[in-house]
Design a protein around this motif. Structure first.
Motif, PDB file in Angstrom:
ATOM      1  N   ALA A  14       4.787  -9.987   6.195  1.00 28.32           N
ATOM      2  CA  ALA A  14       4.674  -8.653   5.595  1.00 28.32           C
ATOM      3  C   ALA A  14       6.050  -8.070   5.308  1.00 28.32           C
ATOM      4  O   ALA A  14       6.276  -7.454   4.252  1.00 28.32           O
ATOM      5  N   VAL A  15       6.982  -8.268   6.226  1.00 28.12           N
ATOM      6  CA  VAL A  15       8.356  -7.812   5.990  1.00 28.12           C
ATOM      7  C   VAL A  15       8.912  -8.508   4.741  1.00 28.12           C
ATOM      8  O   VAL A  15       9.478  -7.862   3.850  1.00 28.12           O
ATOM      9  N   ASP A  16       8.715  -9.827   4.663  1.00 24.58           N
ATOM     10  CA  ASP A  16       9.229 -10.582   3.504  1.00 24.58           C
ATOM     11  C   ASP A  16       8.567 -10.109   2.207  1.00 24.58           C
ATOM     12  O   ASP A  16       9.182 -10.142   1.144  1.00 24.58           O
ATOM     13  N   VAL A  84       0.994  -1.081   6.061  1.00 26.34           N
ATOM     14  CA  VAL A  84       0.873  -2.384   6.725  1.00 26.34           C
ATOM     15  C   VAL A  84       0.220  -2.164   8.084  1.00 26.34           C
ATOM     16  O   VAL A  84       0.700  -1.365   8.899  1.00 26.34           O
ATOM     17  N   ASP A  85      -0.895  -2.869   8.316  1.00 25.12           N
ATOM     18  CA  ASP A  85      -1.616  -2.666   9.574  1.00 25.12           C
ATOM     19  C   ASP A  85      -2.452  -3.904   9.903  1.00 25.12           C
ATOM     20  O   ASP A  85      -2.776  -4.702   9.017  1.00 25.12           O
ATOM     21  N   ARG A 115      -0.555   3.004  -1.970  1.00 26.21           N
ATOM     22  CA  ARG A 115      -0.945   2.266  -3.181  1.00 26.21           C
ATOM     23  C   ARG A 115      -1.378   0.848  -2.822  1.00 26.21           C
ATOM     24  O   ARG A 115      -2.317   0.324  -3.392  1.00 26.21           O
ATOM     25  N   THR A 116      -0.707   0.231  -1.878  1.00 28.07           N
ATOM     26  CA  THR A 116      -1.037  -1.147  -1.494  1.00 28.07           C
ATOM     27  C   THR A 116      -1.203  -1.226   0.019  1.00 28.07           C
ATOM     28  O   THR A 116      -0.269  -0.905   0.761  1.00 28.07           O
ATOM     29  N   PHE A 117      -2.385  -1.639   0.445  1.00 27.67           N
ATOM     30  CA  PHE A 117      -2.685  -1.790   1.875  1.00 27.67           C
ATOM     31  C   PHE A 117      -2.597  -3.279   2.194  1.00 27.67           C
ATOM     32  O   PHE A 117      -3.403  -4.075   1.722  1.00 27.67           O
ATOM     33  N   ILE A 118      -1.615  -3.631   2.996  1.00 26.44           N
ATOM     34  CA  ILE A 118      -1.425  -5.026   3.402  1.00 26.44           C
ATOM     35  C   ILE A 118      -1.947  -5.181   4.822  1.00 26.44           C
ATOM     36  O   ILE A 118      -1.426  -4.568   5.760  1.00 26.44           O
ATOM     37  N   CYS A 119      -2.993  -5.984   4.971  1.00 30.10           N
ATOM     38  CA  CYS A 119      -3.546  -6.231   6.304  1.00 30.10           C
ATOM     39  C   CYS A 119      -2.909  -7.500   6.869  1.00 30.10           C
ATOM     40  O   CYS A 119      -2.817  -8.520   6.169  1.00 30.10           O
ATOM     41  N   VAL A 209      -4.313  -6.708   0.183  1.00 28.11           N
ATOM     42  CA  VAL A 209      -3.727  -8.027   0.450  1.00 28.11           C
ATOM     43  C   VAL A 209      -3.982  -8.343   1.917  1.00 28.11           C
ATOM     44  O   VAL A 209      -3.819  -7.467   2.768  1.00 28.11           O
ATOM     45  N   LEU A 210      -4.390  -9.579   2.187  1.00 26.83           N
ATOM     46  CA  LEU A 210      -4.528 -10.018   3.580  1.00 26.83           C
ATOM     47  C   LEU A 210      -3.542 -11.154   3.815  1.00 26.83           C
ATOM     48  O   LEU A 210      -3.571 -12.175   3.114  1.00 26.83           O
ATOM     49  N   LEU A 211      -2.666 -10.957   4.789  1.00 21.77           N
ATOM     50  CA  LEU A 211      -1.765 -12.029   5.223  1.00 21.77           C
ATOM     51  C   LEU A 211      -2.357 -12.568   6.516  1.00 21.77           C
ATOM     52  O   LEU A 211      -2.397 -11.868   7.531  1.00 21.77           O
TER      53      LEU A 211
END
Ligand code: 5RP
Length: 222
Positions: A14-16, A84-85, A115-119, A209-211
């Motif tokens: 997520a950091v990257d 990010v969560d 705007r963008t939720f990164i799970c 987005v799911l990482l």
């Protein structure tokens, strides 16, 4: 790989993902929980590259401040590019169950603004069908028994999370055995019970987005 190593890997991913997009004016939404904690600790290495953060809990706010990252009140922030969560469960449509750490309401608010939720989640969180993890529901204390009876009518078995008071001064009911067919409908139906502050289904606003951390590497689902 241990579960913690997978959490650390998705936090780094997520950091990257976000750091190349940040400007000195950027404010980042930051979630709550052990995976989010890994993210906070890794994000701190880049604190000179952005302005600050909005936190979804007092605990995360303290951790961010401990790293010297400025924490803003959401009311003072117009734009939030990223949130990010972690999550307790996700399905392939990136609909989530959250709230294992009792921060679901603030998490949902910050996710709504972003705007963008990164799970970020290790692979144990990916399920065919949501609902094995009991659904957290944040409730106004005086409505606890009433809401519990209404949740039984929806087919669930609510259990009071004893000793837990949310950052908003409310209580949590964890609802077992719910049939989550159409997550968005159930999210709306539970939120319509008087006395419910919010519930931990993130279906009306799923992740973008799911990482996902796996032993073969971090997979990106979008
Ligand atoms: C807190 C949450 C967390 O994101 C969820 O419980 C996952 O936690 P962890 O990263 O520790 O597995 O929703 O309210």
């Amino acid at each position: 790989m241990t579960q913690d190593q997978l959490k650390q890997a998705v936090a780094q991913a997520a950091v990257d993902y976000i750091v190349p997009q940040l400007t000195k004016q950027s404010i980042i939404g930051v979630g709550t929980g052990s995976t989010a904690n890994f993210f906070i600790d890794l994000l701190a290495h880049h604190k000179m590259d952005f302005d600050g953060a909005v936190a979804s809990s007092e605990a995360s706010a303290e951790r961010l401040k401990g790293h010297g990252i400025q924490v803003y009140d959401l009311n003072w922030v117009g734009e939030l590019e990223y949130y990010v969560d972690g999550a307790d469960e996700t399905n392939g449509r990136l609909e989530l169950i959250k709230g294992g750490g009792a921060a679901l309401t603030r998490e949902k608010i910050v996710a709504a603004v972003a705007r963008t939720f990164i799970c970020i989640a290790d692979e144990s969180k990916l399920v065919e069908r949501l609902g094995e993890f009991p659904l957290p529901v944040e409730v106004i204390p005086m409505a606890r028994s009433y809401v519990a009876r209404e949740l039984v009518k929806l087919g669930g078995d609510p259990v009071y999370r004893e000793g837990v008071v949310t950052d908003n001064g409310n209580v949590i009911l964890d609802v077992y055995n719910l049939e989550i067919g159409h997550a968005q409908d159930l999210e709306e139906n539970i939120n319509n019970i008087v006395g419910v502050v919010t519930n931990g289904l993130f279906a009306a606003r799923p992740a973008d987005v799911l990482l996902l951390g796996t032993p073969e590497g971090v997979k990106t689902l979008a």
